[in-house]
Structure formats: C-alpha cells, structure tokens
Design a protein around this motif. Structure first.
Motif, mmCIF file in Angstrom:
data_model
loop_
_atom_site.group_PDB
_atom_site.id
_atom_site.type_symbol
_atom_site.label_atom_id
_atom_site.label_comp_id
_atom_site.label_asym_id
_atom_site.label_seq_id
_atom_site.Cartn_x
_atom_site.Cartn_y
_atom_site.Cartn_z
ATOM 1 N N ASP C 34 0.843 -1.202 0.000
ATOM 2 C CA ASP C 34 0.000 0.000 0.000
ATOM 3 C C ASP C 34 0.874 1.246 0.000
ATOM 4 O O ASP C 34 0.566 2.234 -0.689
ATOM 5 C CB ASP C 34 -0.919 0.004 1.227
ATOM 6 C CG ASP C 34 -1.975 -1.103 1.091
ATOM 7 O OD1 ASP C 34 -2.154 -1.592 -0.056
ATOM 8 O OD2 ASP C 34 -2.567 -1.471 2.122
ATOM 9 N N MET C 35 1.928 1.170 0.790
ATOM 10 C CA MET C 35 2.824 2.325 0.874
ATOM 11 C C MET C 35 3.404 2.642 -0.503
ATOM 12 O O MET C 35 3.422 3.784 -0.931
ATOM 13 C CB MET C 35 3.922 2.012 1.898
ATOM 14 C CG MET C 35 4.724 3.191 2.371
ATOM 15 S SD MET C 35 6.251 3.337 1.450
ATOM 16 C CE MET C 35 7.128 1.903 2.018
ATOM 17 N N HIS C 37 2.135 1.868 -3.383
ATOM 18 C CA HIS C 37 1.103 2.329 -4.300
ATOM 19 C C HIS C 37 0.584 3.711 -3.964
ATOM 20 O O HIS C 37 -0.110 4.316 -4.777
ATOM 21 C CB HIS C 37 -0.042 1.307 -4.368
ATOM 22 C CG HIS C 37 0.319 0.134 -5.223
ATOM 23 N ND1 HIS C 37 0.134 0.104 -6.585
ATOM 24 C CD2 HIS C 37 0.928 -1.045 -4.898
ATOM 25 C CE1 HIS C 37 0.583 -1.031 -7.056
ATOM 26 N NE2 HIS C 37 1.080 -1.749 -6.052
ATOM 27 N N SER C 38 0.943 4.197 -2.800
ATOM 28 C CA SER C 38 0.515 5.554 -2.463
ATOM 29 C C SER C 38 1.389 6.573 -3.202
ATOM 30 O O SER C 38 1.150 7.763 -3.154
ATOM 31 C CB SER C 38 0.611 5.772 -0.950
ATOM 32 O OG SER C 38 1.962 5.679 -0.563
ATOM 33 N N HIS C 39 2.429 6.098 -3.854
ATOM 34 C CA HIS C 39 3.246 7.008 -4.668
ATOM 35 C C HIS C 39 3.162 6.545 -6.113
ATOM 36 O O HIS C 39 4.075 5.881 -6.627
ATOM 37 C CB HIS C 39 4.717 6.970 -4.214
ATOM 38 C CG HIS C 39 4.894 7.335 -2.771
ATOM 39 N ND1 HIS C 39 4.851 8.626 -2.327
ATOM 40 C CD2 HIS C 39 5.123 6.558 -1.688
ATOM 41 C CE1 HIS C 39 5.050 8.633 -1.005
ATOM 42 N NE2 HIS C 39 5.199 7.383 -0.594
#
Lengths: 642, 252, 196
Positions: C34-35, C37-39
């Motif tokens: 998730d981390m 994909h947050s960028h």
C-alpha cells in the motif's frame, strides 16, 4: 664466379661506420618506386620486411605457413646475446666479437662478426621498445643468464620462449606495415624459382600451396630469409616445412653456396625413440647452466639413475673441461656425448642418451627457483617423455639443429647474384664452423633490422635497374620450368602406388645416410661411401616415389617431394664440402684430424677459408672456390675449454 | 617410459576444398605406439593411405614443439584433444586407450573457412593484430633497454599474455566462435607494459572492432577458451580487454 | 547484457527486501504494498523502467544468442565441454526463457488478476500446490541463471583480479542461494500453512 667480400678498409671497429657512410642512399621520395621481395618471415625476414617498409620501399613478403607469425624462429628457447654489459662482468663489443669468432673456430669473417657484436645492443633496445616482455630483475632492469661458450652473462630471455617473443615483436612491426599498406603479405606461398633478368635477381615464381597456382612476382631486389637446411637429415630440430629449396634454386641460378658441411648438432635434444619419429625436440641449452651431464662410469650399467651412487657416475664434461664444465660449446658437448655412447655408457632404451641432472641444482636453489627458470622446459620434456626432470634426470642426445653454412654473401649480405641478398640462417656469414647459443636470434635480427637496409639502399642507389614487369620471357620460362618440374615429380606416380615408395621413406633414407657419414664425426672413407650411395637414392626418388593427387590442388605430399628433390641434390655439395675440408673445425670433425686428446684439430695453413661451391649444371661436379679468411685483430688459437 | 601398441578407429572430417561439402570418413589403425605424438599417428595413417593410393589427410603442422601454433584439430569434441595445456603435436598417444574411437574435426568458426580436410584459414587472427597489436616504433632510435624499469611482476604478467601462440583453439572451442582470448591477450600484453601506453586506447578500440568485423562471436564467459588454451592464457586477459575497451569507448 | 543484468540484480534485491516482509506477516506485506502504491509516480516509473530493462536484457540476450550461433554455424559432431560444471553457462538462454515465462505469469497474476488485495492474492496463490511448485522451480532456474550471470557480469565489466577472484567465486555461489532461499521459502511458507 668471383668472390668479392667487399669488406671496407680501416680499423675493425670503424668499418661499419665507414661502410654506412660510403654506401649509397636512396632519396625517401624515391624509395616507394622500388619494390623489394622478402622470402621468409622468421626473425630475419620479418624484421627486414618491416624495416624496409618503414623506410618507404614497397615490400612484398612471402611465407610458407598460414601466418608470418609461425616461422621457425619461434621455436628458439634460450635467449639472445648482446654486449650490453648490464651485469658489469667485463663484457664488451670486443668480447662478444671474440667469443663469437672463437666459438665459430675462426672460420668466419672478422668484419661481419664485429658488426654483429656492434649492433647487438640496438636489437635489445628495439625489442624492448616493441613490447617484448623480457625477463626483469626485481628492480625492473633487464635480467641476463649465461650461455654455452661464454664466461659472461649476456643472454637476454623471455622465459624459455625468447624466439617466440622476438618473432612476435618483428611480426607486430610487420603487421603494422601490412596495415599501413607498405607490405603486401603472401602467406601459404612457396618460392619455387628465382628469376634473373640481365644477370640480376629480378623476381620469383611461387606456388600457392592452397590452390596449386603458380605466380610470378617482379622486384628490384630479392631477399632470401629462408632459414637453414637441417631437414636434409630428415630428423632435426627444424620445423617440418624448413627446407633448402629457395636457397638451392638460387644456387642453381649462380649463387655460391658456402660451407655446406657446417651443420651444428645440438647437444641437448630429447633422444630418438622410434622409427615413426617425425622430428626431434630441442631442450634449451640454458639447461646446462644448472643441469649436470653424466653417464654411468661403467659401460652397460642399466640401473636406474637414482640407484647409481655418486662415485659410480662420470660427470665427463666437468672432469674433462674444468673451467667451462657443462657450459662447453655445443659441438664439444655433442661430440663428447657421442663418445660416451660409443663407449657403451649411453643410457635409455636405445643407449643413445646421456643424463642431464638437476638434483644438485634443486638441492642448492630449491625447486621454486629451478622451476621459475626452467618450468616450461621441464613441462615440455614431461609432455613428450612422460618423465619429470624434478625427480628423474633428463635424458638428452645430440640432434641436427642449425646450419652455419648457407648462401655465400659479401659484407652487404649480397650473394654472388647481383640483387639477391641472403639474411639470417640462410646465409653463411657470422657463425663460422659453429654457432654459439643465443647468437642465431642476434644474427637474424641484426641482419633484418640493422644491416639489410643499408645494403638495399646501396644496391639500388648504385645499380641501374631497368623496369621489369613480370611479363618478360625470363618469367614465363621460369614458370614453365617449375611446371615441368612438378610434372616430373608426379611422373613416377602414374600407375598407382604398387611397388612405390613414399616421400618420407626416401627422405628417411637420405637422412640416415647423412647422419651416419656426414654427421657428428666424418672421415674420408665414410664420406666417399656416402657420395657413392647418394645417386642411388636420387635415382630411387625419381623413379619410384609415389605422390598421390595432382599439382593443381593442396597437395602436401607434392610439397614435401619438391623439397626432398632439392635436399637430394644439395646433399652432394654437403658431402663434397665435408670431404674437401680435411681438417676439423667447430662442428666439423674429421676423424683424421684430431689432437692427441681427441679434440678437433684445425689446419689453418690449408683451410683458413670459406669453401664456396658453384653449380656447374646437372651431373657436373660443382666447382669449389675459396674465400681466404684473414685475421688481423684476433689470433686464431686452438680452441680450448679446459 | 614404457610404450605399448594400441588399435584405434578414426573418424576424420574429409573435405576436398573450400567449396566442396565435407563428410566424415572412418579409418582403422592398428599397432599405434603410445610413444607417438598425435601428429605422428596421423603421419602413420597418411603413409598407410598413400600406400593404398588414397588421398592422405591434409593437416597443418610445422614446429611440432607446441610453439608455432600451426597445428590444431578438435578431438572428440575438445580442441587440441583431452590433455590440458597441450597442442596437438605435443599430445601423445599414451593418453588414449586400445579400441578408442577418435572423432577428428577441423577448428570450426565462421571466421575460419576450411581449405581442405583439417586445414582452416585463420588469417582473420592476423588481421586483428594488424589492426593494432603493435607498438608503433620504427627500427632505430629507441631508448636503452633499461631506460624504463618494468617491475618483474608486470613483465611476468605481460609474458603470461604474450605466450599466446595464435593457434585459434580458443575460437574453435568457444560455443560462440569468439576470439576474445586471442585479442585480449595481445591487448593485455601491451596495456601492461609502459611501451604500450601511448596507443592504449586506439589499440583496444581498433582490435575489438576488427574482431567483430571478422565475424567472430561474442563472449558469454563460458571459459572454454581458457580451458583448451595450450599456453594457459587466462580469461583475466578478456576482463582486462573489456576494461580497456570500456575506458577507450567512454573516455575516448 | 551485463548492464541490464546488473540493474535486474538491483531490482531483485529490492524485490527480495519487500517480499521479506512476508516472513513477518501478510499484513505487513500489505502495508508495504500500500505504501508503494501511495506514490503512483514511483510505481509507474519503476514498473516502466523495469519493463525497459527487462526488454533490453531479453533482446540483447536473444541477439547475442543468434549472433553467436551464426559465428559458429557448423557445430561439432562430438559435443563436449572442456570446462567442468559448465551447465549454468551453457543453458543461459533456457534458464532465461524459464524466468521470462515465470515473469509473464507472475505479473499477470499479481497485477492483472482478480482485484483483491495483493496480500489475499498471495495467500490464494500459494495455497495451490502446483503454483507453489512452479514458483519454486522458477526460482531454481533464476538461481542457475544468476550463478553464471553474476560472475559473468563482473567479468564483462572487467572485474577479475587474483586478489578478489576467490571472493567473487564464493559470492557467485552464495548470491543465487540467497535469492533462492528468500524467494523460494515464501511459497514453502504458505504451502505448509505457516504463512499468515
């Protein structure tokens, strides 16, 4: 035939300088208009080709192998001499000159030998500049080793592959000139004939060994760098393709052949071990620096070397020649080995070998040191014999190695045919009756790098040379001659192989004849016998040799047959020369001429000359000319290495 | 050294000339002394064939001392045969057994067309050297041999590389028909020595470019070349060539 | 070849580091994903860059293979190697193709499969015995590919020095084993139900 040595006047040390000054020059812009043919790409041929091309001549270079890098100079192991005196052990140009002329038993021309010693130092500089990886001391300076026939350390080396490295240096210089377009290289071409126009050497006929096609090439001067004729003996340390053909063709066209009986038998070769043997392998003479030569003291002693105690061994070289010991010159070492074997003390399965033992050296210096010096030689020996010299003494026996005789040349290295030069082993000039170790490389490179350039300029500058295109009748006549000869060679093969002999079978027969009667020791009776037997072998060859295939294709049997045909003719002057020279000198030992101690006895009063043979036509006895040798700077002494 | 006799079956590549199609022929040879060299065994075969009116096998050879680099063939899949650090002429029959079948093939590479039987054209190797395998000095005018000290170890490393005999076994054994070991050895020798420095970059570029142009393959680091090299030339020389080439290509 | 190979090894390192979170828990892995994909910019740059490197590696590899086959157009009747243990180097193209097949399937399943979370996908995936075995076999292929590729890359870069050669030699064994252990133990983990 007139022999004009053309040695310049004046003191010995100034002759070469004076000669260079008085020689004609060719303007750099004019040099490219002159074409030079070089046959052979050994040390002499490759260095001459490169140097002449650098100077601006148009050079055509021919070699028999697939690449100029493969000439037989590559097999020289030990080293190259130069009077650098880097070791500060009293060496000088004068001493190298003296050692060489004494080593040659005072049968060479003073002026030539002195010049050789003079340019020896330039050779080392040249090779270092080319990137030849000579052995170095830890401080980075060049290392030296000592060699037979000298009491100073003046031999430069690159492991046991000095010849290879020097040749690759010359080959690289040649390659550079090929790339620059100044040399056209013709590999896999064998010189079949020399072409004369108006009495001058103006071209050659070659055979492309891949296609069988004959080619003609015209030039203003021709340089033969085609090596020696040791393969006349069939078994020798020469490469399989080494031959006398080019020199012999030149001889038949009028070039005098000098001292053909001077053949060096090298003392440290791996003994013969079977009838299938195709060649002999030399172990570098440098091995004698640390190896001790011995035989069992009692004849017929068949014990293993390790079980023969010290007091029952005969270190014959050390006891007979205390000051030189194992480092006596090659001819002395060879003869003594033969003597021991003749006395029944020979070792090995054939009893034709002596030991060369490193046990003491290993004990003294340690395995490491010995392996560092001789590792690759030991490895080579083991590969062939399956025995390791670290644990068992080597077995060695003399073998035909180098031919001091060759085409007669003057101080310019020109033969008796104007425009035909001979350099390297192909000429007779520098080694007299015996060549010292590490001097062949020196001579090849001296001739090629530093001498022939002056000679070529002088010849071209002082000779009016008509334009020659290669279309003259002399060329087509020569080509026809070569064609006829090939036809004649193939003639006896018609009708199949039944009852015929192969080229090698006949060559072995010739080799044996020469080895038995014109080998390490010669006498009148034997030589006369050889002379009477030779025509039978010649006859056998021309009537019964079987050569499969045709002349228009790659045909290795035909190549060998052509070379053998020339060896068969050449052998006659070899035997005649040995017969005529009724003295012993250097490698030529006439049993009739020995001192009380069975050493070679020279006869300066009657034989202080170069014997030069002139071809008189088929079937006619060749004519002998003599070039008197005068010694103004050294006094010929009876060689003594005691 | 004890010798015995062995019987062999040979399967040899026979090809009349460069244009013909070749094929294997089978020969049986009896009573071969194990003291013979491989080439002497071929001599015996050829004498035998000649005596029967057949065409002898053409093969390159000259010095028969393992230094001229003229001989070479692939014996049962291995260039110069099964013994390491050995040229064909120095390979002795004692390394084979009675009843062995030996398949003898020429060195194969696109850059080595076949002339006849086992004889190939290796002149491409000469052209690589001509591209830059030298120091551009003319004869004469060179400084004294001791003018530039060279550390003994450097001279030894240069000699290791210079030992190459140019036989082409490296190319023949390389699954890619690459000439990297041959080229790398010469580039190494001259880049190690002070005399080679002035032309170092041009040399690497020119020799590598010529090598590619001649139709040799690329190196995929299979190490076959090193394994068959009669002079034990190391692939460290290929690494050095790569460094030299990259330096020359990047820094000009 | 060597340059793209080098970048791919770097990618393997980062991928292995990311995957190592699975040893802790699927949740941590999910958080890591998730981390990332947050960028989106990083993800798209990385994935496109990676694709490019992959394509370069494959195309140059294929070209090399074809060129080299042409340089030795006629093979020997007797095929033998003088080098012992040359299986890895002789089969680079095949181990490479295995990896390619794996990468295609893996990216398809992970990126374009049914749109659950990555964590669930992983758990589902490795619950299948055959998929796990396929993964493990592919990782063995990768290890073989690397065992030659890594050393070969250094040699091509000119890194060959007697002082470091034995170290490089060891590293070229250890590194593929390291990746095999990291990647290979993940399906094993789930197969034996210890992953969560």
């Amino acid at each position: 035939m007139e022999l004009k040595p053309n040695v310049p006047e004046g003191p010995l040390a100034e002759k070469w300088d004076k000669h260079r000054f008085s020689s004609k020059l060719v303007n750099p812009a004019n040099r490219r208009k002159h074409k030079i043919i070089v046959v052979g790409t050994g040390l002499a041929g490759a260095s001459a080709s490169a140097t002449l091309a650098e100077q601006g001549y148009e050079v055509s270079t021919f070699c028999i192998q697939d690449s100029p890098r493969r000439a037989h100079s590559i097999a020289a192991q030990g080293g190259i001499n130069a009077a650098k005196n880097y070791q500060n052990d009293g060496d000088s140009v004068q001493r190298l000159f003296y050692d060489t002329i004494k080593g040659g038993d005072f049968r060479s021309r003073e002026a030539n030998v002195y010049r050789l010693a003079q340019v020896s130092n330039n050779i080392i500089d040249q090779c270092v500049a080319q990137g030849v990886p000579f052995a170095r001391e830890y401080g980075g300076t060049l290392a030296n080793r000592s060699f037979g026939g000298a009491q100073v350390s003046r031999t430069f080396y690159a492991r046991g592959q000095t010849g290879q490295q020097l040749l690759l240096g010359a080959y690289s210089a040649l390659s550079r000139q090929i790339k620059a377009g100044n040399v056209s290289i013709h590999s896999r071409q064998e010189m079949m004939e020399l072409v004369l126009v108006d009495g001058k050497a103006r071209g050659i006929v070659t055979r492309n060994v891949i296609t069988g096609k004959l080619e003609t090439h015209a030039a203003d001067a021709i340089i033969l760098a085609t090596g020696g004729y040791g393969n006349a003996y069939f078994l020798s340390t020469n490469a399989m393709a080494s031959n006398v053909t080019a020199a012999w063709r030149a001889h038949k066209k009028g070039a005098g052949f000098a001292n053909p009986c001077f053949v060096q038998i090298h003392p440290t070769c791996i003994p013969v071990h079977g009838s299938f043997q195709s060649k002999l392998t030399l172990m570098s003479e440098s091995l004698r620096n640390d190896g001790r030569v011995w035989v069992p003291a009692t004849p017929g002693d068949t014990r293993k070397p390790a079980s023969i105690p010290e007091e029952e061994r005969d270190y014959y070289l050390e006891s007979k020649y205390p000051s030189f010991g194992n480092l006596v010159p090659r001819d002395v070492a060879s003869r003594n080995a033969k003597e021991q074997c003749d006395a029944g003390k020979g070792v090995g399965t054939t009893n034709l070998a002596v030991y060369l033992d490193f046990a003491d050296a290993i004990h003294r210096d340690g395995k490491e040191t010995i392996l560092k010096k001789y590792g690759n030689l030991f490895q080579m020996y083991e590969k062939i014999t399956d025995s390791n010299p670290l644990y068992e003494p080597m077995m060695i026996y003399p073998a035909v190695h180098y031919t001091m005789g060759g085409l007669w040349v003057d101080y310019n290295l020109m033969t008796t045919i104007p425009g035909l030069f001979a350099i390297g082993e192909c000429n007779f000039s520098d080694h007299g009756a015996n060549r010292l170790g590490a001097s062949a490389l020196m001579q090849g490179l001296a001739d090629g790098y530093f001498i022939i350039g002056t000679s070529i300029a002088n010849y071209i500058g002082s000779t009016s040379l008509e334009e020659v295109s290669g279309d003259e009748p002399a060329f087509s006549d020569a080509t026809c001659g070569v064609k006829d000869r090939i036809k004649a060679l193939l003639n006896s093969s018609e009708g199949g192989p039944e009852g015929k002999l192969s080229v090698d079978e006949i060559h072995k027969e010739l080799g044996l004849l020469l080895w038995d009667y014109c080998g390490m020791a010669r006498n009148q009776e034997g030589l006369e016998k050889a002379l009477s037997l030779l025509p039978q072998i010649q006859e056998k060859f021309w009537s019964r040799v079987y050569i499969p295939g045709t002349g228009d294709e790659l045909n290795q049997s035909l190549e060998r047959a052509g070379r053998l045909a020339d060896f068969l003719e050449f052998a006659e002057i070899m035997i005649l020369d040995a017969l005529d020279r009724e003295e012993s000198c250097g490698c030529h030992l006439r049993e009739e001429s020995q001192t009380d101690e069975n050493e070679a006895k020279r006869d300066d009063a009657n034989f202080s000359h170069v014997a030069v043979w002139e071809y008189q036509g088929k079937g006619a006895r060749p004519h002998l000319h003599r070039e008197k040798l005068t010694f103004e700077n050294v006094t010929p002494s009876q060689r003594s290495y005691k | 050294m004890s010798t015995k006799s062995i019987d062999l079956t040979l399967e040899i590549w026979r090809q009349k000339d460069s244009k013909s199609k070749g094929d294997f022929e089978k020969y049986s040879l009896e009573n071969i002394s194990t003291g013979m060299s491989f080439l002497e065994m071929l001599d015996v075969l050829n004498e035998n064939l000649t005596g029967r009116g057949l065409d002898p096998v053409a093969f390159d050879h000259d010095c028969r001392e393992g230094i001229c680099g003229m001989c070479g063939a692939v014996i049962n899949g291995i260039a110069h045969g099964p013994e390491p650090e050995t040229t064909l002429c120095q390979l002795h029959m004692r390394h084979f057994n009675d009843g062995d079948i030996l398949v003898i093939e020429p060195f194969r590479s696109r850059a080595f067309p076949i002339h006849k039987d086992l004889i190939t054209d290796r002149s491409a190797l000469d052209r690589i050297i001509q591209a830059g395998g030298y120091v551009s000095v003319n004869t004469g005018g060179t400084p004294d041999g001791n003018a530039i000290p060279i550390p003994s170890a450097t001279a030894e490393s240069a000699m290791d590389a210079a030992a190459c005999i140019g036989c082409g076994a490296c190319v023949a054994s390389c699954p890619n028909g690459a000439a990297m070991l041959f080229t790398g050895a010469k580039i190494s020798q001259l880049s190690l020595l002070p005399q080679g420095q002035p032309e170092r970059k041009e040399r690497a570029m020119a020799m590598v470019t010529t090598m590619d142009k001649e139709g040799f393959g690329n190196c995929t680091n299979e190490r076959e070349c090193e394994a068959v090299c009669p002079k034990r030339v190391s692939i460290a020389n290929i690494a050095r060539m790569n460094r030299e080439f990259v330096k020359a290509a990047l820094l000009g | 070849m060597a340059c793209s190979g080098f970048l791919l090894i770097l990618f393997l390192c980062s991928h292995a580091a990311g995957n190592a979170t699975l040893f802790s828990s699927v949740a941590l892995f999910q958080a890591y994903a998730d981390m990332l994909h947050s960028h989106p910019l990083i993800v798209s740059m990385f994935s496109k860059g990676l694709l490019l490197v992959f394509i370069i590696h494959i195309v140059t590899g294929a070209l090399l293979f074809l060129q080299n086959r042409r340089a030795r157009s006629q093979g020997y009747k007797v095929q033998r190697r003088a080098v012992k243990n040359s299986q890895a180097s002789a089969t680079m193209i095949y181990s490479g193709l295995t990896i390619l097949l794996f990468v295609l399937l893996h990216t398809y399943v992970v990126s374009f499969g049914n749109h659950k979370t990555i964590g669930e996908t992983i758990v589902n995936l490795f619950s299948s015995f055959f998929v796990s075995i396929f993964y493990i076999v592919s990782f063995i292929g990768l290890a073989i590919h690397l065992s030659h590729g890594f050393w070969s890359m250094l040699q091509t870069f000119g890194i060959n020095h007697p002082r470091y050669n034995s170290f490089i030699q060891r590293l070229s064994y250890l590194m593929p084993i390291f990746f095999l252990l990291i990647f290979g133990s993940i399906p094993l983990l789930f197969l034996f139900g210890t992953g969560q």
